[in-house]
Design an enzyme around this catalytic site. Structure first.
Site, PDB file in Angstrom:
ATOM      1  N   GLU A   1       0.820  -1.212   0.000  1.00  0.00           N
ATOM      2  CA  GLU A   1       0.000   0.000   0.000  1.00  0.00           C
ATOM      3  C   GLU A   1       0.853   1.260   0.000  1.00  0.00           C
ATOM      4  O   GLU A   1       2.010   1.257   0.425  1.00  0.00           O
ATOM      5  CB  GLU A   1      -0.907  -0.004   1.227  1.00  0.00           C
ATOM      6  CG  GLU A   1      -0.113  -0.102   2.508  1.00  0.00           C
ATOM      7  CD  GLU A   1      -0.933  -0.623   3.679  1.00  0.00           C
ATOM      8  OE1 GLU A   1      -1.864  -1.416   3.458  1.00  0.00           O
ATOM      9  OE2 GLU A   1      -0.615  -0.225   4.800  1.00  0.00           O
TER      10      GLU A   1
ATOM     11  N   CYS B   1       0.321   1.977   9.390  1.00  0.00           N
ATOM     12  CA  CYS B   1       1.237   1.207   8.568  1.00  0.00           C
ATOM     13  C   CYS B   1       0.812  -0.254   8.387  1.00  0.00           C
ATOM     14  O   CYS B   1       0.706  -0.998   9.348  1.00  0.00           O
ATOM     15  CB  CYS B   1       2.587   1.289   9.277  1.00  0.00           C
ATOM     16  SG  CYS B   1       3.857   0.348   8.565  1.00  0.00           S
TER      17      CYS B   1
HETATM   18  N1  SAH Z   1      10.136   0.387   9.232  1.00  0.00           N
HETATM   19  C1  SAH Z   1      10.243   1.799   9.169  1.00  0.00           C
HETATM   20  C2  SAH Z   1       9.208   2.478   8.263  1.00  0.00           C
HETATM   21  C3  SAH Z   1       7.798   1.955   8.300  1.00  0.00           C
HETATM   22  S1  SAH Z   1       6.768   2.352   9.659  1.00  0.00           S
HETATM   23  C4  SAH Z   1      10.230   2.386  10.546  1.00  0.00           C
HETATM   24  O1  SAH Z   1      10.056   1.641  11.509  1.00  0.00           O
HETATM   25  O2  SAH Z   1      10.441   3.577  10.690  1.00  0.00           O
HETATM   26  C5  SAH Z   1       6.559   4.085   9.585  1.00  0.00           C
HETATM   27  C6  SAH Z   1       6.252   4.697  10.940  1.00  0.00           C
HETATM   28  O3  SAH Z   1       4.910   4.358  11.358  1.00  0.00           O
HETATM   29  C7  SAH Z   1       7.183   4.199  12.040  1.00  0.00           C
HETATM   30  O4  SAH Z   1       7.557   5.253  12.858  1.00  0.00           O
HETATM   31  C8  SAH Z   1       6.268   3.233  12.768  1.00  0.00           C
HETATM   32  O5  SAH Z   1       6.729   2.976  14.058  1.00  0.00           O
HETATM   33  C9  SAH Z   1       4.934   3.935  12.695  1.00  0.00           C
HETATM   34  N2  SAH Z   1       3.764   3.094  12.981  1.00  0.00           N
HETATM   35  C10 SAH Z   1       3.598   1.787  12.773  1.00  0.00           C
HETATM   36  N3  SAH Z   1       2.385   1.392  13.171  1.00  0.00           N
HETATM   37  C11 SAH Z   1       1.763   2.484  13.651  1.00  0.00           C
HETATM   38  C12 SAH Z   1       0.482   2.722  14.220  1.00  0.00           C
HETATM   39  N4  SAH Z   1      -0.381   1.746  14.362  1.00  0.00           N
HETATM   40  N5  SAH Z   1       0.183   3.980  14.588  1.00  0.00           N
HETATM   41  C13 SAH Z   1       1.066   4.995  14.420  1.00  0.00           C
HETATM   42  N6  SAH Z   1       2.282   4.833  13.892  1.00  0.00           N
HETATM   43  C14 SAH Z   1       2.627   3.589  13.513  1.00  0.00           C
END
Ligand code: SAH
Length: 355
Positions: free
Chosen positions: A90, A344
């Site tokens: 996505e 995400c």
């Molecule tokens: N793997 C990378 C990029 C993908 S996640 C990373 O960890 O940075 C992108 C961002 O979204 C990251 O900061 C992650 O921790 C956050 N994220 C993941 N799930 C989330 C959620 N349910 N609510 C808010 N942020 C979330």
């Protein structure tokens, strides 16, 4: 079939010459694709039908088909792409006003199907790791967002977003080579010429790879998902912290900031009674000061099947005020897209469960 976006001009020239076409045609094709943003060879201008057919039969442009989208009231739109092996990824388009008051669009891209990092709060981690995306598949997420602009009698095709964040499904630095190929294709002056400062890559903190970014003088922006200011809190929600504890992440980030001379962003999602204490806020202040980093405070988007909850608004404000008093540069983001599974990995996870 060869992936077109992964080819350099020289490689394309070689292939064309070997197949009996003129060398200068490669430049014409590059202009058609990268400058005029035409991704169907049959629409290339000034190219004869024999060469159009050759390009059509030998190169792949779009490697991910846009199969669905969802909008939320706050102008966040989520797009679902089907890959040729049947997997889904996505991309998200976010709209937000910038400092000058104009609305800016940011495209959020994925780099892997699933993710191996295992962050406990994240939907992408729930399905485990399936595979890396190719550079062509990463870039294909940007292709539907080309629009035609007309100024006077000049027609131009442009990407309809101003910024890119690599913050979708997957851990970008765990797909290092394909990520670099995709980013360089976006940035190269003979390719899409998209400014490096308009691209941000987010990592869960792979310290060895952050050091490598410093070594290659990575020209793009870097964001690090911190989500905890002590090893104890961070390990509870991010198992990657066992492999790369905070100290190592901070040291690698220092090296990056020194060599690349650019401000790092620390992302910090606020999860109710997990990482939102005042003590964590004060320790986060110290880390941000050491790194001269900007802090992005993000309200957690709850994920079906996971126990974590968003910190309430007053707690988020109180946490932010500690950063404010300490003079840290920060933003307290409003939640975005929570009605459309925009956290995400959520939409692709739902889709793959349905199939
Ligand atoms: N793997 C990378 C990029 C993908 S996640 C990373 O960890 O940075 C992108 C961002 O979204 C990251 O900061 C992650 O921790 C956050 N994220 C993941 N799930 C989330 C959620 N349910 N609510 C808010 N942020 C979330």
């Amino acid at each position: 079939m060869q992936h077109f976006f992964e080819l350099s001009l020289i490689e394309l020239q070689d292939i064309l010459v070997k197949n009996g076409f003129e060398k200068f045609r490669a430049k014409q094709i590059f202009e058609a694709v990268y400058k005029n943003k035409i991704f169907q060879p049959q629409n290339f201008p000034s190219i004869n039908s024999k060469l159009k057919e050759f390009v059509q039969n030998n190169f792949q442009f779009v490697s991910a088909e846009l199969v669905g989208n969802k909008s939320s009231q706050d102008d966040t739109k989520k797009y679902l792409f089907k890959l040729q092996d049947g997997n889904f990824v996505e991309a998200v388009m976010l709209k937000a006003p910038s400092e000058d008051g104009n609305i800016r669009k940011t495209l959020c891209m994925s780099t892997q199907v699933g993710c191996a990092s295992g962050c406990k709060f994240c939907a992408s981690a729930m399905r485990g790791f399936i595979r890396n995306l190719t550079a062509n598949e990463i870039l294909s997420q940007a292709l539907p967002f080309v629009c035609e602009t007309i100024s006077g009698n000049k027609r131009e095709r442009k990407f309809e977003f101003e910024n890119i964040v690599v913050m979708g499904m997957g851990e970008p630095l765990a797909n290092f080579n394909n990520l670099m190929l995709a980013l360089n294709t976006l940035n190269a002056s003979d390719k899409f010429a998209f400014g490096a400062r308009r691209i941000t890559v987010s990592t869960c903190g792979l310290a060895d790879k952050i050091k490598e970014l410093a070594k290659i003088k990575f020209p793009f922006r870097l964001a690090i998902s911190l989500h905890g200011a002590t090893d104890e809190v961070r390990t509870q929600i991010m198992p990657i912290n066992k492999k790369f504890p905070l100290k190592e992440v901070i040291n690698s980030a220092k090296e990056f900031a020194n060599v690349c001379g650019r401000m790092i962003t620390l992302e910090y999602i606020l999860i109710h009674q997990v990482n939102d204490s005042f003590e964590q806020a004060s320790l986060l202040v110290n880390i941000a000061k050491t790194l001269h980093a900007h802090v992005n405070l993000i309200p957690y988007n709850s994920v079906e099947g996971l126990p974590w909850k968003r910190s309430d608004a007053s707690r988020r404000k109180a946490f932010a005020s500690i950063l404010e008093k300490a003079g840290i540069s920060f933003t307290l983001r409003r939640e975005k897209g929570s009605g459309i599974d925009a956290a995400c990995g959520q939409l692709a996870l739902k889709k793959s469960k349905e199939e």
